[in-house]
Design an enzyme around this catalytic site. Structure first.
Site, PDB file in Angstrom:
ATOM      1  N   GLU A  81       5.882  -2.292  -2.826  1.00 23.67           N
ATOM      2  CA  GLU A  81       4.735  -1.749  -4.070  1.00 23.67           C
ATOM      3  C   GLU A  81       5.098  -0.796  -5.104  1.00 23.67           C
ATOM      4  O   GLU A  81       4.443  -0.917  -5.841  1.00 23.67           O
ATOM      5  CB  GLU A  81       4.416  -0.801  -2.685  1.00 23.67           C
ATOM      6  N   TYR A 126      -4.694   4.491   9.554  1.00 24.08           N
ATOM      7  CA  TYR A 126      -5.206   4.845   8.412  1.00 24.08           C
ATOM      8  C   TYR A 126      -5.620   6.158   8.188  1.00 24.08           C
ATOM      9  O   TYR A 126      -6.667   5.918   8.825  1.00 24.08           O
ATOM     10  CB  TYR A 126      -5.939   3.882   7.022  1.00 24.08           C
ATOM     11  N   ASP A 186      -1.663   8.674  -7.022  1.00 22.74           N
ATOM     12  CA  ASP A 186      -2.024   9.793  -6.576  1.00 22.74           C
ATOM     13  C   ASP A 186      -0.809  10.522  -6.893  1.00 22.74           C
ATOM     14  O   ASP A 186      -1.872  12.291  -6.778  1.00 22.74           O
ATOM     15  CB  ASP A 186      -1.575   8.722  -5.280  1.00 22.74           C
ATOM     16  N   GLY A 226      -5.647   6.029  -9.318  1.00 25.55           N
ATOM     17  CA  GLY A 226      -4.987   5.320  -8.961  1.00 25.55           C
ATOM     18  C   GLY A 226      -3.308   5.717  -8.865  1.00 25.55           C
ATOM     19  O   GLY A 226      -3.102   5.043  -8.156  1.00 25.55           O
ATOM     20  N   TRP A 269      -8.985  -2.139  -0.912  1.00 24.65           N
ATOM     21  CA  TRP A 269      -8.750  -0.627  -1.354  1.00 24.65           C
ATOM     22  C   TRP A 269      -9.809  -1.520  -3.144  1.00 24.65           C
ATOM     23  O   TRP A 269      -9.816  -2.786  -3.170  1.00 24.65           O
ATOM     24  CB  TRP A 269      -7.874  -0.577  -2.105  1.00 24.65           C
ATOM     25  N   TRP A 316      -9.274  -0.799  -6.979  1.00 27.00           N
ATOM     26  CA  TRP A 316      -9.597  -1.367  -7.971  1.00 27.00           C
ATOM     27  C   TRP A 316      -7.883  -3.056  -7.427  1.00 27.00           C
ATOM     28  O   TRP A 316      -7.597  -3.971  -8.207  1.00 27.00           O
ATOM     29  CB  TRP A 316      -7.997  -0.543  -9.069  1.00 27.00           C
ATOM     30  N   ASP A 317      -7.473  -2.857  -5.969  1.00 25.77           N
ATOM     31  CA  ASP A 317      -6.217  -3.334  -5.621  1.00 25.77           C
ATOM     32  C   ASP A 317      -7.325  -4.603  -5.610  1.00 25.77           C
ATOM     33  O   ASP A 317      -6.509  -6.005  -5.778  1.00 25.77           O
ATOM     34  CB  ASP A 317      -6.152  -3.402  -4.153  1.00 25.77           C
ATOM     35  N   TYR A 330       6.432   7.190  -4.923  1.00 28.91           N
ATOM     36  CA  TYR A 330       5.276   7.035  -5.281  1.00 28.91           C
ATOM     37  C   TYR A 330       5.241   7.347  -6.857  1.00 28.91           C
ATOM     38  O   TYR A 330       5.864   6.169  -7.315  1.00 28.91           O
ATOM     39  CB  TYR A 330       4.681   8.055  -5.237  1.00 28.91           C
ATOM     40  N   TRP A 331       4.719   7.655  -7.558  1.00 30.03           N
ATOM     41  CA  TRP A 331       4.138   8.042  -9.122  1.00 30.03           C
ATOM     42  C   TRP A 331       4.684   8.781  -9.428  1.00 30.03           C
ATOM     43  O   TRP A 331       4.153   9.256 -10.573  1.00 30.03           O
ATOM     44  CB  TRP A 331       3.216   8.386  -8.643  1.00 30.03           C
ATOM     45  N   GLN A 366     -12.540   4.613  -7.715  1.00 31.41           N
ATOM     46  CA  GLN A 366     -11.074   4.072  -8.744  1.00 31.41           C
ATOM     47  C   GLN A 366     -11.176   3.634 -10.194  1.00 31.41           C
ATOM     48  O   GLN A 366     -12.295   3.419 -10.241  1.00 31.41           O
ATOM     49  CB  GLN A 366     -10.338   3.432  -7.794  1.00 31.41           C
TER      50      GLN A 366
END
Length: 453
Positions: free
Chosen positions: A418, A94, A182, A180, A44, A46-47, A374-375, A120
């Protein structure tokens, strides 16, 4: 802020450092570092930059290889794609994979590497600048920067040309994944506005809920819209003008994306000076982005920056942590910096008198706040890293210390997860997550002393 975590001894801290290195080693593919083996088996964008921040201090070969491999997937038009697919391993784990993206239909896609068809946040020049500043061998780091500079320049030119075609000063994103963040509440209004005939949603099978509890992940309606947008792009063979002009339903000038582009231009200007190139175009562009963000994205009533929905021609008034992060690129003036801190230092984002871990990704007073989804509320280590880097420039020392400690204490309590619960510190999402490990290492290696204060 009443820290709910126990103190960490020097022995425990040294063990934590070794554990972080073990996570990165376990996720090393041979040519890049996976975010995690099961959930995210590819590379990924920006990872990899966040991961390189950590490697820089103790394995410069890995740091360079991480970025070099990423740029091998750069498109001919300059775009650095969100994902570089590792087709030899675990592609079945994935979705959406390369067969769904069909990026090869674009004449701009790389010839021998499968990638996604979106990008990203542009933190890449910052990663190279970090390498120059902190790698033990500066001469070698400068040589690497000279090698990669043309690719960085092409990446920025793509964003300026294709994502800001009217030279307004702000670039847009065309998919929530490009931010980023999501399933952030930022996108709720737009996603709810998009009406999709069921026949327009390609058949697909999610893989992300095989490894993580479904209530921690985006909902099915959200995922349907993500897939619909990918299909919209691939039908237009990833032609930016066609996507833009064919009434793409998602076009947003995003605070975090533009903040990181502003900082990346500042860093690219520094790189240019170091290697003997002209820094002025990058300085000018950084100033242009900052000026336009202050003019268009600041919302005085909320004391923060907010995204702008180009389709609806209005600001998106979502109270998310990224709305404070323009301080990372020194975008707000002193008055706005103070306003940002006054809102940040409230119960909404973990006040100094609260017993919690800063900083949740979404306002805790929101009706749809979730500590584990998550976000939509959890603490993310990369966002804390950006917040830490921004706040420490301006003297908010007590809050800075708590953000710094949370970067260290959350993995100590719950492993290299995460994301984390701001109240309990419980970890969610995938275990052994690479950027959590790498950014902890970066913080500790850059300190004169590793003792927890």
């Amino acid at each position: 802020m009443k820290n709910p975590a126990p103190e960490i001894t020097e022995k425990e801290l040294n063990e934590l450092i070794q554990s972080a290195k073990d996570v990165l080693q376990a996720n090393w593919s041979g040519s890049f570092t996976r975010p995690s083996k099961n959930q995210y088996p590819h590379q990924w964008s920006w990872d990899s930059v966040f991961i390189a921040f950590g490697y820089t201090h103790y394995d410069k070969d890995r740091a360079e290889q991480e970025l070099r491999h990423l740029f091998e997937g750069q498109w001919k038009n300059g775009m650095i794609p969100q994902i570089i697919f590792d087709q030899e391993h675990q592609s079945e784990k994935y979705f959406p994979g390369p067969d769904f993206w069909q990026s090869e239909t674009s004449p701009n896609a790389p010839d021998h590497i499968k990638t996604s068809g979106i990008c990203q946040p542009p933190i890449h020049a910052t990663g190279v600048r970090h390498l120059i500043e902190y790698a033990p061998d500066r001469e070698r780091a400068v040589a690497f920067a000279s090698e990669i500079f043309p690719r960085l320049k092409a990446w920025h030119q793509y964003l300026d040309r294709e994502r800001d075609p009217n030279n307004e000063g702000l670039v847009y994103i065309r998919h929530p994944w490009e931010s980023g963040q999501d399933n952030s509440p930022i996108w709720d209004g737009i996603l709810n506005r998009i009406e999709i005939e069921p026949s327009y949603i390609p058949a697909y099978s999610r893989k992300d809920i095989n490894n993580v509890e479904p209530d921690e992940r985006p909902s099915k309606p959200e995922y349907d819209t993500y897939v619909y947008l990918v299909n919209f792009f691939r039908e237009r063979k990833y032609d930016e003008a066609k996507i833009r002009n064919d009434d793409c339903p998602f076009l947003v000038q995003d605070v975090l994306f533009n903040t990181l582009l502003c900082k990346a231009n500042q860093d690219l200007a520094e790189i240019a000076e170091i290697i003997g190139e002209n820094p002025e175009p990058f300085k000018t562009r950084a100033d242009q982005i900052a000026d336009k963000m202050n003019d268009k994205l600041w919302l005085d009533r909320e004391q923060m920056y907010v995204d702008y929905d180009l389709k609806a021609s209005k600001q998106i008034q979502a109270r998310v942590l990224s709305g404070f992060l323009p301080i990372y690129a020194s975008i707000p003036d002193q008055n706005r910096k103070q306003q940002i801190f006054e809102y940040l230092n409230t119960h909404c984002f973990c006040q100094m008198t609260d017993s919690c871990f800063p900083a949740p990704s979404y306002d805790r007073s929101g009706d749809d706040y979730s500590a584990r989804t998550y976000w939509r509320g959890p603490v993310w280590i990369n966002m804390n890293w950006l917040l830490y880097e921004g706040l420490k420039q301006y003297g908010f020392d007590d809050y800075v210390k708590q953000v710094r400690n949370s970067i260290i204490q959350l993995p100590f309590l719950s492993g290299f997860r995460e994301y984390f619960d701001t109240n309990s510190g419980e970890g969610y999402g995938i275990e052994n997550f690479s950027w959590t490990a790498a950014l902890l290492l970066d913080i500790l290696y850059r300190e004169e002393s590793t003792a927890i204060q």
